[in-house]
Design a protein around this motif. Sequence first.
Motif, PDB file in Angstrom:
ATOM      1  N   SER A 203      89.565  51.669  48.611  1.00  0.00           N
ATOM      2  CA  SER A 203      89.682  50.863  49.794  1.00  0.00           C
ATOM      3  C   SER A 203      89.096  49.543  49.388  1.00  0.00           C
ATOM      4  N   ASP A 204      88.317  49.471  48.352  1.00  0.00           N
ATOM      5  CA  ASP A 204      87.833  48.005  48.265  1.00  0.00           C
ATOM      6  C   ASP A 204      88.514  47.107  47.172  1.00  0.00           C
ATOM      7  N   GLY A 205      89.871  47.763  46.890  1.00  0.00           N
ATOM      8  CA  GLY A 205      90.549  46.887  46.023  1.00  0.00           C
ATOM      9  C   GLY A 205      90.374  46.976  44.513  1.00  0.00           C
ATOM     10  N   ASN A 206      89.530  47.836  44.243  1.00  0.00           N
ATOM     11  CA  ASN A 206      89.072  47.966  42.840  1.00  0.00           C
ATOM     12  C   ASN A 206      90.252  48.796  42.026  1.00  0.00           C
ATOM     13  N   ILE A 207      90.691  48.475  40.849  1.00  0.00           N
ATOM     14  CA  ILE A 207      91.801  49.203  40.243  1.00  0.00           C
ATOM     15  C   ILE A 207      91.562  49.582  38.885  1.00  0.00           C
ATOM     16  N   SER A 208      92.348  50.596  38.599  1.00  0.00           N
ATOM     17  CA  SER A 208      92.206  51.031  37.205  1.00  0.00           C
ATOM     18  C   SER A 208      93.566  51.463  36.548  1.00  0.00           C
ATOM     19  N   TYR A 209      93.799  51.455  35.252  1.00  0.00           N
ATOM     20  CA  TYR A 209      94.995  51.864  34.748  1.00  0.00           C
ATOM     21  C   TYR A 209      94.810  52.898  33.767  1.00  0.00           C
ATOM     22  N   ALA A 210      95.802  53.731  33.356  1.00  0.00           N
ATOM     23  CA  ALA A 210      95.802  54.495  32.018  1.00  0.00           C
ATOM     24  C   ALA A 210      95.992  53.698  30.942  1.00  0.00           C
ATOM     25  N   ILE A 211      95.645  53.442  29.816  1.00  0.00           N
ATOM     26  CA  ILE A 211      95.489  52.762  28.730  1.00  0.00           C
ATOM     27  C   ILE A 211      96.910  52.590  28.376  1.00  0.00           C
ATOM     28  N   SER A 212      97.915  53.810  28.542  1.00  0.00           N
ATOM     29  CA  SER A 212      99.438  53.612  28.042  1.00  0.00           C
ATOM     30  C   SER A 212     100.136  52.846  29.018  1.00  0.00           C
ATOM     31  N   VAL A 213      99.786  52.196  30.156  1.00  0.00           N
ATOM     32  CA  VAL A 213     100.485  51.551  31.086  1.00  0.00           C
ATOM     33  C   VAL A 213      99.860  50.268  31.380  1.00  0.00           C
ATOM     34  N   LYS A 214      98.719  49.755  30.751  1.00  0.00           N
ATOM     35  CA  LYS A 214      97.995  48.527  31.071  1.00  0.00           C
ATOM     36  C   LYS A 214      98.576  47.443  30.421  1.00  0.00           C
ATOM     37  N   GLY A 215      98.743  46.565  31.236  1.00  0.00           N
ATOM     38  CA  GLY A 215      99.399  45.568  30.760  1.00  0.00           C
ATOM     39  C   GLY A 215     100.924  45.361  31.176  1.00  0.00           C
ATOM     40  N   ARG A 216     101.587  46.581  31.537  1.00  0.00           N
ATOM     41  CA  ARG A 216     103.050  46.921  32.091  1.00  0.00           C
ATOM     42  C   ARG A 216     103.204  47.063  33.225  1.00  0.00           C
ATOM     43  N   PHE A 217     102.362  48.192  33.824  1.00  0.00           N
ATOM     44  CA  PHE A 217     102.316  48.315  35.176  1.00  0.00           C
ATOM     45  C   PHE A 217     101.226  47.490  36.118  1.00  0.00           C
ATOM     46  N   THR A 218     101.521  47.446  37.352  1.00  0.00           N
ATOM     47  CA  THR A 218     100.785  47.037  38.341  1.00  0.00           C
ATOM     48  C   THR A 218     100.798  47.734  39.570  1.00  0.00           C
ATOM     49  N   ILE A 219      99.567  48.104  40.014  1.00  0.00           N
ATOM     50  CA  ILE A 219      99.430  48.826  41.412  1.00  0.00           C
ATOM     51  C   ILE A 219      99.072  47.925  42.278  1.00  0.00           C
ATOM     52  N   SER A 220      99.413  48.185  43.726  1.00  0.00           N
ATOM     53  CA  SER A 220      99.074  47.202  44.627  1.00  0.00           C
ATOM     54  C   SER A 220      99.187  47.993  45.992  1.00  0.00           C
ATOM     55  N   GLN A 221      98.568  47.363  47.106  1.00  0.00           N
ATOM     56  CA  GLN A 221      98.851  48.144  48.332  1.00  0.00           C
ATOM     57  C   GLN A 221      98.959  46.912  49.273  1.00  0.00           C
ATOM     58  N   ASP A 222      99.779  47.362  50.335  1.00  0.00           N
ATOM     59  CA  ASP A 222      99.870  46.581  51.687  1.00  0.00           C
ATOM     60  C   ASP A 222      99.455  47.240  52.990  1.00  0.00           C
ATOM     61  N   ASN A 223      98.058  47.156  53.072  1.00  0.00           N
ATOM     62  CA  ASN A 223      97.608  47.593  54.260  1.00  0.00           C
ATOM     63  C   ASN A 223      98.228  47.704  55.515  1.00  0.00           C
ATOM     64  N   ALA A 224      98.874  46.492  55.920  1.00  0.00           N
ATOM     65  CA  ALA A 224      99.371  46.360  57.216  1.00  0.00           C
ATOM     66  C   ALA A 224     100.619  47.203  57.266  1.00  0.00           C
ATOM     67  N   LYS A 225     101.460  47.572  56.010  1.00  0.00           N
ATOM     68  CA  LYS A 225     102.257  48.338  56.164  1.00  0.00           C
ATOM     69  C   LYS A 225     102.187  49.979  55.662  1.00  0.00           C
ATOM     70  N   ASN A 226     100.776  50.051  55.449  1.00  0.00           N
ATOM     71  CA  ASN A 226     100.224  51.443  54.779  1.00  0.00           C
ATOM     72  C   ASN A 226     101.114  51.959  53.602  1.00  0.00           C
ATOM     73  N   THR A 227     101.368  50.956  52.719  1.00  0.00           N
ATOM     74  CA  THR A 227     102.258  51.261  51.657  1.00  0.00           C
ATOM     75  C   THR A 227     101.670  50.886  50.281  1.00  0.00           C
ATOM     76  N   LEU A 228     101.817  51.749  49.426  1.00  0.00           N
ATOM     77  CA  LEU A 228     101.161  51.675  48.016  1.00  0.00           C
ATOM     78  C   LEU A 228     102.528  51.343  47.118  1.00  0.00           C
ATOM     79  N   TYR A 229     102.283  50.379  46.011  1.00  0.00           N
ATOM     80  CA  TYR A 229     103.252  50.016  45.187  1.00  0.00           C
ATOM     81  C   TYR A 229     103.067  50.103  43.722  1.00  0.00           C
ATOM     82  N   LEU A 230     103.934  50.731  43.020  1.00  0.00           N
ATOM     83  CA  LEU A 230     103.754  50.384  41.548  1.00  0.00           C
ATOM     84  C   LEU A 230     104.845  49.715  40.897  1.00  0.00           C
ATOM     85  N   GLN A 231     104.525  48.316  40.343  1.00  0.00           N
ATOM     86  CA  GLN A 231     105.566  47.572  39.675  1.00  0.00           C
ATOM     87  C   GLN A 231     105.319  48.080  38.176  1.00  0.00           C
TER      88      GLN A 231
END
Length: 125
Positions: A53-81
């Motif tokens: 909820s503070d925007g802190n992010i962590s990734y598995a080593i296997s996806v770091k640099g390739r995947f991006t997690i983000s959230q749109d609080n106005a839409k209550n939606t989580l994304y994984l690019q």
Amino acid sequence: QVQLVESGGGSVQSGGSLRLSCAASGYTHSHYCVGWFRQAPGKEREGVAFIDSDGNISYAISVKGRFTISQDNAKNTLYLQMNNLRPEDTAQYYCAAAPRTSQTCPGSSSFYPYWGQGIQVTVSA
């Protein structure tokens, strides 16, 4: 009642991209961890990426640099690019949520009481 609904999965060739979405409803905790897990056939469910909820992010080593997690609080939606996908990324992907009770979001699936139904991602060589 908390509901998490994933969308955006599918099949791509190696090197391709997909964006997963997870629409949340009924979640009232102001301090939370949300994230993505995946499970391939015959393997344990593994944590992929997390954001709190503070925007802190962590990734598995296997996806770091390739995947991006983000959230749109106005839409209550989580994304994984997911970029530069590999055949080993093939799995059922799940979004999950939990009240945040520690400084970092745990990577263990047992911490998360709320789950989406899962969505398939298939990457061909």
